[in-house]
Design a protein around this motif. Structure first.
Motif, short mmCIF file in Angstrom:
data_model
loop_
_atom_site.label_atom_id
_atom_site.label_comp_id
_atom_site.label_asym_id
_atom_site.label_seq_id
_atom_site.Cartn_x
_atom_site.Cartn_y
_atom_site.Cartn_z
N VAL A 86 -9.53 1.99 3.15
CA VAL A 86 -8.26 1.08 3.59
C VAL A 86 -8.56 0.01 4.13
CG1 VAL A 86 -6.33 1.22 5.32
CG2 VAL A 86 -7.00 3.26 4.09
N VAL A 107 -9.25 -2.45 1.37
CA VAL A 107 -8.45 -2.88 0.33
C VAL A 107 -7.47 -3.96 1.23
CG1 VAL A 107 -6.34 -2.14 -0.81
CG2 VAL A 107 -8.50 -0.96 -0.91
N ARG A 108 -7.16 -3.65 2.38
CA ARG A 108 -6.40 -4.63 3.41
C ARG A 108 -7.09 -6.02 3.26
NH1 ARG A 108 -5.58 -0.43 8.54
NH2 ARG A 108 -3.54 0.24 7.72
N PHE A 165 -3.08 4.80 -2.78
CA PHE A 165 -4.35 5.70 -2.25
C PHE A 165 -3.83 6.98 -2.75
CE2 PHE A 165 -4.71 2.07 0.56
CZ PHE A 165 -6.19 1.98 0.42
N LEU A 192 0.92 -1.04 0.07
CA LEU A 192 0.22 0.02 0.08
C LEU A 192 1.05 1.28 0.17
CD1 LEU A 192 -2.66 -1.02 2.77
CD2 LEU A 192 -2.80 -1.55 0.47
N ARG A 236 0.39 -3.37 -6.33
CA ARG A 236 0.66 -2.19 -5.60
C ARG A 236 -0.41 -1.36 -5.64
NH1 ARG A 236 4.95 1.51 -4.87
NH2 ARG A 236 6.40 -0.43 -4.53
N VAL A 237 -0.98 -1.08 -4.64
CA VAL A 237 -2.26 -0.23 -4.52
C VAL A 237 -1.92 1.07 -4.01
CG1 VAL A 237 -4.57 0.20 -3.52
CG2 VAL A 237 -3.74 -2.26 -3.97
N LEU A 281 -2.39 5.03 7.53
CA LEU A 281 -1.14 4.14 6.95
C LEU A 281 -0.03 4.48 7.57
CD1 LEU A 281 -2.15 4.81 3.31
CD2 LEU A 281 -2.58 2.84 4.49
#
Length: 263
Positions: free
Chosen positions: A223, A226-227, A242, A85, A239-240, A257
């Motif tokens: 978040v 996505v996690r 934000f 992330l 690879r995300v 984060l």
């Protein structure tokens, strides 16, 4: 041809296409405003070769002027299995990634308000006229449901694809139904990214503008969703990123984060 000459010629062509006499301002800044407005208002239809060639040259030169940012080079804030992330604040139209998310409306045709400061307007402006036509060819006059994702090329953007999604319009206060709908948006975006062979994807802040979702709660959902998705899909190796634009959103995502996300 110089960039200023391209801009003037584009304005002339777009006015004439509308059946109106060309009205080209004298200053560079006024010309930029008028050109963006003409591009924003143009309906989804094919363009002639001169218009497209000039537009593409103009947008590619603009991209060289502002510079691009490679998503692969951004610091990893957190690891989730084989995925990472990252957090980046800036103009998403400069981000070089396999895919970027667009916060679209239900028509999925972009923002028609001249020069409006929303991500939908920016993405359609700098991708070029081809993007609205591509969206139209998919939607065929219909409307998307909340959390539906459509995928198009990114055309003149440095990304490869644009993932268009419509977030929920939040009630006041946002309900659990709103929260579940927002989570589905992020799940569907990641599903679409993997289905299209993406290794890097940039996700924007969905539903927090005129759609009324509270910024902090929306970021927590983004978040957290996505996690969890990455934990459930260890083979994804994504690879995300934000992507934030407002300082207030950046501060919220930094709190979620951690300090390693700072650029």
């Amino acid at each position: 041809m110089e960039q200023c000459e391209r801009r003037k010629r584009l304005i002339e062509l777009l006015w004439r296409e509308r059946g109106e006499a060309p009205d080209v301002p004298t200053t560079d800044e006024e010309q930029r405003v008028v050109l963006r407005g003409l591009l924003n208002q143009r309906p989804p239809m094919a363009a002639n070769e001169e218009l497209l060639a000039l537009q593409d040259a103009y947008l590619q030169e603009r991209l060289r002027e502002v510079g691009t940012v490679d998503a692969d080079t951004l610091p990893v804030a957190q690891r989730v299995g084989n995925s990472g992330l990252s957090l980046w604040q800036g103009d998403i139209t400069r981000l070089s990634a396999d895919a970027i998310a667009n916060a679209a409306n239900h028509a999925m045709l972009g923002c028609f308000l001249p020069g409006h400061h929303c991500i939908d307007n920016a993405i359609h402006t700098y991708a070029g006229l081809q993007l609205r036509l591509a969206c139209h060819e998919i939607m065929q006059g219909g409307e998307a449901v909340t959390a539906q994702v459509i995928v198009t090329p990114a055309f003149n953007l440095p990304a490869r694809l644009v993932l268009h999604v419509t977030g929920p319009v939040a009630h006041r206060p946002a309900t659990e139904q709103d929260a579940r709908a927002l989570a589905r948006c992020y799940e569907n975006l990641l599903d679409a990214a993997v289905a299209n062979g993406c290794r890097t994807v940039a996700l924007c802040c969905l539903s927090t503008g005129v759609f009324g979702f509270p910024q902090e709660r929306a970021a927590e959902i983004a978040v957290g969703t996505v996690r969890q998705w990455l934990k459930n899909h260890p083979q994804a190796r994504l690879r995300v990123v934000f992507n934030t634009f407002l300082d207030s959103d950046q501060a919220i995502y930094e709190s979620l984060l951690g300090p390693s996300a700072l650029q």
